[in-house]
Design a protein around this motif. Structure first.
Motif, PDB file in Angstrom:
ATOM      1  N   GLN A  19      -5.861  -4.515   4.955  1.00 35.38           N
ATOM      2  CA  GLN A  19      -4.455  -4.642   4.770  1.00 35.38           C
ATOM      3  C   GLN A  19      -3.860  -5.340   3.638  1.00 35.38           C
ATOM      4  OE1 GLN A  19      -2.715  -5.499   8.748  1.00 35.38           O
ATOM      5  NE2 GLN A  19      -4.399  -5.026   9.511  1.00 35.38           N
ATOM      6  N   CYS A  20      -3.213  -4.678   2.485  1.00 35.30           N
ATOM      7  CA  CYS A  20      -2.867  -5.156   1.627  1.00 35.30           C
ATOM      8  C   CYS A  20      -1.347  -5.801   1.990  1.00 35.30           C
ATOM      9  CB  CYS A  20      -2.783  -4.024   0.295  1.00 35.30           C
ATOM     10  SG  CYS A  20      -1.747  -4.888  -1.049  1.00 35.30           S
ATOM     11  N   LEU A  74       3.091   1.330   2.443  1.00 36.95           N
ATOM     12  CA  LEU A  74       3.327  -0.303   2.200  1.00 36.95           C
ATOM     13  C   LEU A  74       4.838  -0.390   1.992  1.00 36.95           C
ATOM     14  CD1 LEU A  74       0.597  -1.979   0.341  1.00 36.95           C
ATOM     15  CD2 LEU A  74       1.475  -2.429   2.505  1.00 36.95           C
ATOM     16  N   ALA A  75       5.515   0.185   0.938  1.00 42.81           N
ATOM     17  CA  ALA A  75       6.812  -0.081   0.407  1.00 42.81           C
ATOM     18  C   ALA A  75       7.422   0.822  -0.101  1.00 42.81           C
ATOM     19  CB  ALA A  75       6.857  -1.525  -0.284  1.00 42.81           C
ATOM     20  N   THR A 129       2.534  -6.813   1.354  1.00 43.38           N
ATOM     21  CA  THR A 129       3.673  -6.004   1.016  1.00 43.38           C
ATOM     22  C   THR A 129       4.034  -6.377  -0.271  1.00 43.38           C
ATOM     23  OG1 THR A 129       4.535  -5.380   3.151  1.00 43.38           O
ATOM     24  CG2 THR A 129       6.065  -5.117   1.438  1.00 43.38           C
ATOM     25  N   LEU A 151       2.762 -10.131  -5.210  1.00 43.08           N
ATOM     26  CA  LEU A 151       2.231 -10.111  -3.727  1.00 43.08           C
ATOM     27  C   LEU A 151       1.607 -11.506  -3.681  1.00 43.08           C
ATOM     28  CD1 LEU A 151      -1.054  -9.597  -3.698  1.00 43.08           C
ATOM     29  CD2 LEU A 151      -0.062  -7.100  -4.054  1.00 43.08           C
ATOM     30  N   LEU A 189      -4.269  -0.902  -2.876  1.00 46.93           N
ATOM     31  CA  LEU A 189      -3.152  -0.676  -3.339  1.00 46.93           C
ATOM     32  C   LEU A 189      -3.005   0.274  -4.308  1.00 46.93           C
ATOM     33  CD1 LEU A 189      -0.018  -1.768  -3.400  1.00 46.93           C
ATOM     34  CD2 LEU A 189      -0.791  -3.217  -5.404  1.00 46.93           C
ATOM     35  N   LYS A 231       6.593  -7.139  -3.887  1.00 43.11           N
ATOM     36  CA  LYS A 231       7.939  -7.079  -4.077  1.00 43.11           C
ATOM     37  C   LYS A 231       8.261  -7.085  -5.470  1.00 43.11           C
ATOM     38  CE  LYS A 231       8.483 -10.328  -0.200  1.00 43.11           C
ATOM     39  NZ  LYS A 231       9.073 -11.592   0.485  1.00 43.11           N
ATOM     40  N   ASN A 271      -1.227   2.000   0.709  1.00 44.52           N
ATOM     41  CA  ASN A 271      -2.503   1.216   1.337  1.00 44.52           C
ATOM     42  C   ASN A 271      -3.442   2.083   1.518  1.00 44.52           C
ATOM     43  OD1 ASN A 271      -3.294  -1.982   2.506  1.00 44.52           O
ATOM     44  ND2 ASN A 271      -4.253  -0.240   3.289  1.00 44.52           N
TER      45      ASN A 271
END
Length: 316
Positions: free
Chosen positions: A171-172, A104-105, A174, A189, A142, A176, A123
């Protein structure tokens, strides 16, 4: 609070493989989910490669981040994790039919002393033989791993394979990075919901380390509204640094928007209003508004303090 999120666009964005290819999850053992796992990554740190080391299953798709890792653990005992959609109940992870894990990130940051850290967010969704992410009422689960730079390597300091499920179609959103205290960082999020063709209401979540694990510590409903032909609003948040709080600082949420009473046409849905607007909506057909709310960490969760400040304009 539980939510439903419906969108065709998110489904179409799923990775689609030929029906002739049957994807098979790689077998792993239960040690990969041990939160006390030791993992050291030598520079360069490549999040996609780290994902495979965290979940050494079968890799599918491109290595540019659009692929995923499919795995199955026959010896794992599934545990329940909250799905904020709430329609199909909690998610039992790891999924007995297999897991698809996607990056995801890859979040990089430093503290005031110059120490460097990375948070890898991923994810999880149920393994699908065609590589799809489906389930309109299912959020993406997540998971998080935090690394600290030590010389020429990165050492994993915390590992939480699953936190909670957000979003829809598995789909989680993204996450921050948010600084909420002195060298204290959290993740934010925005989770959206709404019926097919109806307005989409978004919720703000803050996920932070507390009691030895990452967990949601703030939930703000009515954070924004889109996909309505008559009303809309959006919000911004500010972390308050002038109240002498070293950790878990207060938040200010400002919501700005407009309301117009629905005409009841096929494409004009009545919206669910924030509580601060319901009285005005009973006597007026339209207006603009600004709502200011303050939240403070109380015990184990952020709660609203004081009364919201509401300003109206263009009232008709």
């Amino acid at each position: 609070m539980r939510h439903i999120f419906l969108t065709v666009a998110s489904l179409l964005s799923s990775i689609c493989f030929s029906q002739e290819i049957e994807l098979t999850p790689g077998k792993v053992n239960d040690t990969i989910l041990n939160p006390k796992r030791i993992l050291k990554i030598t520079e360069p740190f490549k999040a996609k490669k780290v994902m495979w080391q965290l979940f050494p299953g079968t890799e599918y798709g491109k290595r540019d981040g659009s692929g995923f890792i499919s795995w199955i653990c026959k010896t794992c005992t599934p545990s329940a994790y909250t799905d904020v959609n709430g329609v199909e109940g909690d998610q039992l992870f790891p999924y007995t039919e297999g897991v698809a894990s996607r990056l995801l990130a890859d979040i990089d940051y430093s503290d005031s002393k110059g120490n460097r850290f990375k948070i890898v967010a991923f994810n999880h969704s149920v393994h699908d033989e065609d590589g799809l992410q489906t389930g309109r009422f299912s959020g993406g689960l997540l998971g998080l791993a935090k690394f600290a730079k030590n010389g020429n390597s990165w050492e994993m300091k915390s590992f939480q394979p699953a936190v909670a499920a957000f979003g829809a179609f598995a789909q989680c959103p993204t996450p921050k990075l948010v600084e909420i205290g002195e060298d204290q960082y959290a993740l934010s999020l925005v989770h959206a919901n709404g019926g097919a063709g109806a307005p989409y209401n978004r919720y703000f979540y803050l996920i932070a380390g507390f009691d030895g694990k990452y967990q949601p510590l703030m939930e703000i409903d009515n954070y924004s509204l889109t996909n309505s032909i008559s009303s809309e609003w959006s919000s911004t948040y500010t972390v308050i640094t002038d109240n002498n709080k070293k950790f878990f600082r207060d938040f200010k949420i400002i919501t700005t928007g407009s309301y117009k009473k629905a005409k009841g046409t096929e494409d004009d849905f009545e919206v669910d209003l924030p509580a601060e607007l319901t009285q005005m909506a009973k006597t007026k057909k339209q207006f603009n508004f600004v709502i200011e709310r303050h939240y403070s960490f109380k015990g184990k969760f952020y709660k609203m303090i004081d009364k919201p400040i509401v300003k109206f304009s263009n009232v008709k």
